[in-house]
Design a protein around this motif. Structure first.
Motif, PDB file in Angstrom:
ATOM      1  N   LEU A  68       0.572  13.155 -10.561  1.00  0.00           N
ATOM      2  CA  LEU A  68       0.842  14.021  -9.434  1.00  0.00           C
ATOM      3  C   LEU A  68       1.062  15.347 -10.002  1.00  0.00           C
ATOM      4  CD1 LEU A  68       3.203  12.095  -7.425  1.00  0.00           C
ATOM      5  CD2 LEU A  68       0.876  11.897  -7.282  1.00  0.00           C
ATOM      6  N   SER A  69       0.715  16.307  -9.108  1.00  0.00           N
ATOM      7  CA  SER A  69       1.138  17.654  -9.742  1.00  0.00           C
ATOM      8  C   SER A  69       2.474  17.890 -10.317  1.00  0.00           C
ATOM      9  CB  SER A  69       0.866  18.805  -8.450  1.00  0.00           C
ATOM     10  OG  SER A  69      -0.333  18.603  -7.993  1.00  0.00           O
ATOM     11  N   SER A  70       3.511  17.188  -9.568  1.00  0.00           N
ATOM     12  CA  SER A  70       4.766  17.374 -10.266  1.00  0.00           C
ATOM     13  C   SER A  70       5.190  16.766 -11.517  1.00  0.00           C
ATOM     14  CB  SER A  70       5.656  16.433  -9.358  1.00  0.00           C
ATOM     15  OG  SER A  70       5.503  15.175  -9.325  1.00  0.00           O
TER      16      SER A  70
ATOM     17  N   VAL B 186       0.879  -1.100   0.094  1.00  0.00           N
ATOM     18  CA  VAL B 186       0.085  -0.031   0.001  1.00  0.00           C
ATOM     19  C   VAL B 186       0.910   1.396   0.096  1.00  0.00           C
ATOM     20  CG1 VAL B 186      -1.890   1.248   1.155  1.00  0.00           C
ATOM     21  CG2 VAL B 186      -1.756  -1.321   1.371  1.00  0.00           C
ATOM     22  N   MET B 187       0.479   2.311  -0.783  1.00  0.00           N
ATOM     23  CA  MET B 187       1.066   3.322  -0.667  1.00  0.00           C
ATOM     24  C   MET B 187      -0.011   4.533  -0.494  1.00  0.00           C
ATOM     25  SD  MET B 187       3.045   5.392  -3.482  1.00  0.00           S
ATOM     26  CE  MET B 187       4.894   5.249  -3.515  1.00  0.00           C
ATOM     27  N   VAL B 188       0.202   5.510   0.427  1.00  0.00           N
ATOM     28  CA  VAL B 188      -0.876   6.430   0.480  1.00  0.00           C
ATOM     29  C   VAL B 188      -0.287   8.008   0.217  1.00  0.00           C
ATOM     30  CG1 VAL B 188      -2.326   7.866   2.282  1.00  0.00           C
ATOM     31  CG2 VAL B 188      -1.898   5.339   2.476  1.00  0.00           C
ATOM     32  N   LEU B 189      -1.180   8.601  -0.603  1.00  0.00           N
ATOM     33  CA  LEU B 189      -0.481   9.961  -1.116  1.00  0.00           C
ATOM     34  C   LEU B 189      -1.413  11.110  -0.301  1.00  0.00           C
ATOM     35  CD1 LEU B 189      -0.364   8.910  -4.768  1.00  0.00           C
ATOM     36  CD2 LEU B 189       1.647   8.897  -3.348  1.00  0.00           C
ATOM     37  N   ASP B 190      -0.634  12.066  -0.053  1.00  0.00           N
ATOM     38  CA  ASP B 190      -1.532  12.777   0.480  1.00  0.00           C
ATOM     39  C   ASP B 190      -1.252  14.524   0.069  1.00  0.00           C
ATOM     40  OD1 ASP B 190      -3.784  13.444   2.929  1.00  0.00           O
ATOM     41  OD2 ASP B 190      -2.578  15.125   2.931  1.00  0.00           O
ATOM     42  N   ALA B 191      -2.083  15.494  -0.381  1.00  0.00           N
ATOM     43  CA  ALA B 191      -1.986  16.723  -0.788  1.00  0.00           C
ATOM     44  C   ALA B 191      -1.288  17.694   0.164  1.00  0.00           C
ATOM     45  CB  ALA B 191      -2.829  17.385  -1.399  1.00  0.00           C
ATOM     46  N   ALA B 192      -1.703  17.478   1.630  1.00  0.00           N
ATOM     47  CA  ALA B 192      -1.442  18.351   2.710  1.00  0.00           C
ATOM     48  C   ALA B 192      -1.697  19.857   2.481  1.00  0.00           C
ATOM     49  CB  ALA B 192      -0.012  18.064   3.273  1.00  0.00           C
TER      50      ALA B 192
ATOM     51  N   ALA C 173     -14.648  14.818  -5.135  1.00  0.00           N
ATOM     52  CA  ALA C 173     -15.335  15.067  -6.263  1.00  0.00           C
ATOM     53  C   ALA C 173     -14.599  15.320  -7.256  1.00  0.00           C
ATOM     54  CB  ALA C 173     -16.633  15.815  -5.944  1.00  0.00           C
ATOM     55  N   GLY C 174     -13.517  16.333  -6.812  1.00  0.00           N
ATOM     56  CA  GLY C 174     -12.893  17.161  -7.828  1.00  0.00           C
ATOM     57  C   GLY C 174     -11.896  16.131  -8.393  1.00  0.00           C
ATOM     58  N   VAL C 175     -11.207  15.211  -7.500  1.00  0.00           N
ATOM     59  CA  VAL C 175     -10.228  14.192  -7.931  1.00  0.00           C
ATOM     60  C   VAL C 175     -10.875  13.280  -9.085  1.00  0.00           C
ATOM     61  CG1 VAL C 175      -8.761  12.089  -7.245  1.00  0.00           C
ATOM     62  CG2 VAL C 175      -8.835  14.043  -5.722  1.00  0.00           C
TER      63      VAL C 175
ATOM     64  N   GLN D 217      -2.928  15.146  -9.328  1.00  0.00           N
ATOM     65  CA  GLN D 217      -3.769  16.165  -9.939  1.00  0.00           C
ATOM     66  C   GLN D 217      -4.733  15.447 -11.012  1.00  0.00           C
ATOM     67  OE1 GLN D 217      -1.367  17.573 -13.548  1.00  0.00           O
ATOM     68  NE2 GLN D 217      -1.458  19.832 -12.422  1.00  0.00           N
ATOM     69  N   ALA D 218      -4.529  14.172 -11.392  1.00  0.00           N
ATOM     70  CA  ALA D 218      -5.549  13.523 -12.292  1.00  0.00           C
ATOM     71  C   ALA D 218      -5.564  12.087 -12.212  1.00  0.00           C
ATOM     72  CB  ALA D 218      -5.097  13.961 -13.655  1.00  0.00           C
ATOM     73  N   LEU D 219      -6.745  11.546 -12.313  1.00  0.00           N
ATOM     74  CA  LEU D 219      -6.764  10.083 -12.614  1.00  0.00           C
ATOM     75  C   LEU D 219      -6.814   9.841 -13.977  1.00  0.00           C
ATOM     76  CD1 LEU D 219      -9.707   9.345  -9.968  1.00  0.00           C
ATOM     77  CD2 LEU D 219      -7.128   9.283  -9.586  1.00  0.00           C
TER      78      LEU D 219
END
Ligand SMILES: Cc1cc2nc3c(=O)[nH]c(=O)nc-3n(C[C@H](O)[C@H](O)[C@H](O)COP(=O)(O)OP(=O)(O)OC[C@H]3O[C@@H](n4cnc5c(N)ncnc54)[C@H](O)[C@@H]3O)c2cc1C
Length: 359
Positions: A185-187, A26-32, A205-207, A171-173
């Protein structure tokens, strides 16, 4: 099975924890983002407010929270970091509910301890409260100190290599047909996995919209205040009155909550909310008069129709757990259990139908 989870609030972190326990990678990503997530900002009451008024779908997910959090508390205490999430079964006094007969019937049906109290009995046990109100005493109702919960879960997840410590906004799926290929990712970096889970609270909803999916989840702001206990330690029970509440923490901090406001993604605190919550606190506990709260904060609840969360798949390998609205802390352990069972193709202990995103 490699799983990427978007969002490190209580829903994402507990889901990650369960999947990790089952052997998933598992990997969790967070925007903070700016401000604190709802999982930090909330009150941590381990029951819906006025639980008898809630749909059965919410009551079912909330029912086992006390047990789950007590177990989690022990597990987190046994780690090197030993962060105490302070699960306190203090009980909750519900003052003047207009539907007390329904509450009594509900408690009887559910086997939940409940006593009706006259004004004089309330004065004897809680002399700091305003006079002339009767109420219902839920002696087993508990709360968790959620900022510590979040810190403990994040620390554990970073140590286990599950949560990435740096902010990684998705940033997008990237979708192809009925499957998700990757996330961007945004990067600009792209990440792939076998399965993806969106637990991004009110941002979900945005994601999802980034790959053409719709989910009716919206932000609803809540503000809270914190006071020092003016009663020399007498305040040892949660009190719910006219939709607002007091929560005494173990170290003498008293939380006063909360507002329910449609303000988009604005996490500002406002003088109006401070005045309203302060007025409530001073009316309920006259000792607060002349005392100022030492903190005020806001968080964004992920609202959904009737507050029933969406837990299930939206594409073959894209899952969601979001929309827990006012009850995300209490419903988090059971939500994580349900989604884990669904993702691993197991029989679920609850009927998953009412939570399906396409319901
Ligand atoms: C004032 C207040 C009082 C409350 N009181 C209670 C209570 O007493 N009991 C209770 O059960 N519940 C309570 N709640 C509700 C509860 O806090 C929420 O339902 C719950 O925390 C939602 O958790 P979550 O993980 O879905 O969302 P969040 O905690 O909002 O976490 C979502 C995470 O997703 C991340 N994210 C967002 N977008 C992206 C992106 N593009 N890429 C990567 N990461 C992203 C965010 O950074 C965030 O960390 C309260 C809420 C508030 C505001």
């Amino acid at each position: 099975m490699k799983v990427l989870i978007i969002g490190a609030g209580v829903i994402g972190l507990l889901t990650a924890r369960r999947l990790h326990q089952e052997g998933c990678q598992v990997m969790v990503l967070d925007a903070a983002p700016e401000g604190r997530p709802a999982s930090w900002a909330g009150g941590g009451i381990l029951s819906p407010l006025y639980p008898w008024r809630y749909p059965v779908e919410i009551q079912q997910l909330a029912a086992s929270a006390d047990h789950s959090y007590q177990r989690l508390q022990q597990e987190l205490l046994s780690l090197d970091t030993a962060i105490d999430i302070e699960v306190e079964a203090q009980g909750m006094l519900v003052l003047e509910p207009e539907d007390a007969p329904e509450a009594r019937q509900w408690a009887k049906d559910q086997g939940i301890a409940l006593r009706s109290l006259e004004d004089s009995e309330i004065q004897r046990s809680w002399p700091y409260l305003k006079r002339g109100v009767d109420g219902l005493w839920f002696s087993e109702c508990a709360h968790v100190r959620n900022p510590r919960l979040l810190r403990a879960l994040r620390t554990e997840s970073i140590q286990n290599g599950i949560l990435q410590a740096e902010p990684l906004p998705v940033q997008a799926l990237v979708r192809s047909g009925n499957r998700l290929d990757s996330i961007r990712l945004s990067s600009g970096r792209t990440l792939t996995a076998d399965h993806f889970v969106v637990c991004a609270g009110p941002w979900s909803a945005g994601v999802l919209a980034s790959c053409g999916l719709e989910l009716p989840v919206q932000p609803v702001r809540g503000q809270m205040l914190a006071y020092q206990d003016p009663s020399q330690g007498q305040m040892q029970a949660m009190v719910l009155y006219q939709g607002r509440y007091l929560i005494p923490r173990r170290d003498g901090v008293i939380l006063v909550g909360s507002t329910v406001e449609e303000a988009g993604f604005d996490t500002s605190i406002t003088p109006m909310a401070r005045e309203a919550l302060q007025g409530f606190a001073e009316d309920l506990v006259p000792m607060f008069r002349g005392q100022q709260p030492f903190a005020q904060w806001a968080g964004l609840r992920p609202s959904s129709p009737r507050g029933v969360p969406f837990i299930g798949s939206m594409l073959d390998n894209l899952w969601v757990s979001t929309g827990h609205f006012r009850n995300g802390l209490v419903m988090a352990p059971a939500s994580a259990e349900l989604l884990t069972d669904l993702m691993l193709g197991r029989t679920t202990s609850l009927d998953p139908t009412p939570y399906q995103p396409r319901r």
